[in-house]
Design a protein around this motif. Structure first.
Motif, PDB file in Angstrom:
ATOM      1  N   ASN A 183      -3.486  -5.941   6.562  1.00  0.00           N
ATOM      2  CA  ASN A 183      -3.018  -7.322   6.631  1.00  0.00           C
ATOM      3  C   ASN A 183      -2.246  -7.676   5.357  1.00  0.00           C
ATOM      4  OD1 ASN A 183      -2.658  -9.883   7.581  1.00  0.00           O
ATOM      5  ND2 ASN A 183      -4.676 -10.622   6.967  1.00  0.00           N
ATOM      6  N   PRO A 184      -0.928  -7.591   5.377  1.00  0.00           N
ATOM      7  CA  PRO A 184      -0.094  -7.417   6.570  1.00  0.00           C
ATOM      8  C   PRO A 184       0.346  -5.981   6.830  1.00  0.00           C
ATOM      9  CG  PRO A 184       1.272  -8.084   4.722  1.00  0.00           C
ATOM     10  CD  PRO A 184      -0.134  -7.953   4.190  1.00  0.00           C
ATOM     11  N   ASP A 210      -0.909  -3.842   2.804  1.00  0.00           N
ATOM     12  CA  ASP A 210      -2.234  -4.052   2.222  1.00  0.00           C
ATOM     13  C   ASP A 210      -3.206  -3.203   3.037  1.00  0.00           C
ATOM     14  OD1 ASP A 210      -4.313  -4.981   0.724  1.00  0.00           O
ATOM     15  OD2 ASP A 210      -4.352  -7.004   1.585  1.00  0.00           O
TER      16      ASP A 210
HETATM   17 MG    MG Z   1      -3.724  -8.849   2.526  1.00  0.00          MG
END
Ligand code: MG
Ligand code: ADP
Length: 401
Positions: A209-210, A223
């Motif tokens: 995320n993302p 991430d």
């Molecule tokens: Mg993140």
């Protein structure tokens, strides 16, 4: 067990999950050198990221320098400034609590052009005992928030136990994200590779995320949050080595050494209990009587002098503790032995000093409970005995009032 983003990304790379190039560092000089190396390899933008065991870094700020935990840098000079601001400062994010976490490590990575951001997570869905892949077009946003406000924006694919993720499932996920052409192909590969990594490492969770698509239709994990199943770590000595003890609660670490199950909480009543179920019930009844548990502590089946002593040591490290409730059921272990153990432990000079002014309420039930109560009542220590759990909890409230 949690690991850092940079460690998670090393694992992803091994499984051919696409991540931007990056280097982990611990000093300003190393960080500058790392950025120079990335520049030689073609990077024009850099992102300096604090490595702590908590998310929300992009929106977090450090205490002293008010620096963001994720900093986009256009030059080596800006990388240097970001490193100077972050290293040694304490980063506070929605996930760290007010006390924040000391930044001891950075990750310098290529700054990537983002066309669209997505969420992709894999974890165990305990309700159906199957791994579930969750994807959402709402990338960069906390998934809990999406689940609450716009649950229709999360798509899920459950994987049958004993089977691999099916190609059509990976396709469905990539389609649901609206990927097309090259990005679609890469997206499908990404989901498949990520699932393989999750499965083979015995992970509890992989969260990207993302996940992003670039204007050139490349797909990357920007991430990565990974946690492993502690009970499976014996099968992965290489992963077990990734543990960063400096990120963990010191009392919880010490408890692990003694084989005690301890989790620190925010209340003021220390609890020492045998059995996880009884520990949960004890915490509930403390709450019902108006108190607030300072911890969860399961000393396990054999509550002997040593385990009781270690339990006291760990509970008393918490300055918030104003009373201790010991709730032991004597099934295999006899209550009179536990009572003697408690008394012996409280007389131990090291513990006696710390326990002064902290009343101890003991409830022992089971084999030889009456003898145990007598032993406690006849001791000249600051120990109160109780027969019923409710009584015990009320005694706690009384001494705290
Ligand atoms: Mg993140
Ligand atoms: P956290 O989730 O802890 O806030 P992230 O790694 O998700 O940290 O970073 C926060 C935001 O920073 C991302 O949503 C993304 O928009 C941006 N970002 C992170 N890494 C990069 C990168 N390599 N290139 C460009 N932007 C990035």
């Amino acid at each position: 067990m949690k690991i850092h983003e940079y460690q998670a990304k090393e694992i992803l790379e091994k499984y051919n999950v696409a991540v931007p190039a990056g280097i982990a560092t611990t000093t300003v000089e190393e960080t500058v050198e790392a950025a120079k190396k990335l520049k030689e390899e073609g990077a024009t933008l850099f992102v300096v990221k604090a490595q702590i065991h908590a998310g929300g870094r992009g929106k977090g700020r450090t205490k002293k320098n008010n620096a963001k935990g994720v900093v986009l840098c256009k030059s080596i000079d800006e990388v240097k400034e970001a490193a100077e601001n972050l290293l040694g400062d304490v980063l506070v994010t929605v996930q760290t609590g007010e006390e924040g976490q000391l930044v001891q490590r950075l990750y310098v990575t290529d700054g990537v052009d983002i066309k669209s951001e997505f969420y992709l997570g894999i974890l165990m869905d305990r309700a159906v005992s199957k791994n579930v892949i969750m994807a959402s077009t709402e990338g960069g946003v906390e998934i809990e928030k999406v689940a609450e406000e716009t649950p229709e924006k999360i798509v899920k694919e459950w994987v049958e136990p004993g089977m691999d993720l099916q190609p059509n499932q990976a396709r469905r996920i990539a389609f649901a994200l609206g990927l097309e052409g090259d990005a679609l192909k890469k997206g499908i590969k990404f989901v498949q590779a990520l699932y393989k990594a999750y499965e083979e490492t015995d992970a509890n969770m992989f969260e990207i995320n993302p996940l992003i698509v670039t204007p050139d239709n490349d797909v990357y994990a920007l991430d990565a949050k990974v946690t492993f199943d502690d009970n499976a770590l014996y099968r992965h000595p290489d992963l077990a080595e990734l543990k960063d003890e400096s990120e963990e609660n010191p009392a919880e670490l010490e408890a692990q050494k003694y084989d005690l199950n301890y989790i620190k909480l925010d209340g003021n009543v220390g609890c020492m209990v045998n059995g996880a179920g009884l520990a949960m019930a004890t915490m509930d009844i403390i709450k019902l009587s108006g108190g607030d548990p300072a911890n969860f502590l399961d000393v396990g089946g054999g509550a002997n002098v040593e385990t009781v002593k270690n339990g006291f040591r760990i509970i008393l490290e918490d300055q918030n503790v104003k009373a201790i409730l010991i709730n032991i059921f004597g099934g295999i272990v006899r209550c009179d032995r536990v009572a003697n153990g408690v008394i012996e432990a409280v007389k131990d000079p090291e513990i006696a000093e710390k326990v002064e002014g902290v009343p101890i309420i003991v409830r022992l039930q089971g084999t030889n409970a009456e003898e145990a109560k007598e032993i406690i009542d006849n001791s000249d220590l600051n120990v109160i005995s109780a027969v019923l759990l409710k009584e015990a909890a009320e005694e706690v409230s009384k001494v705290l009032a």
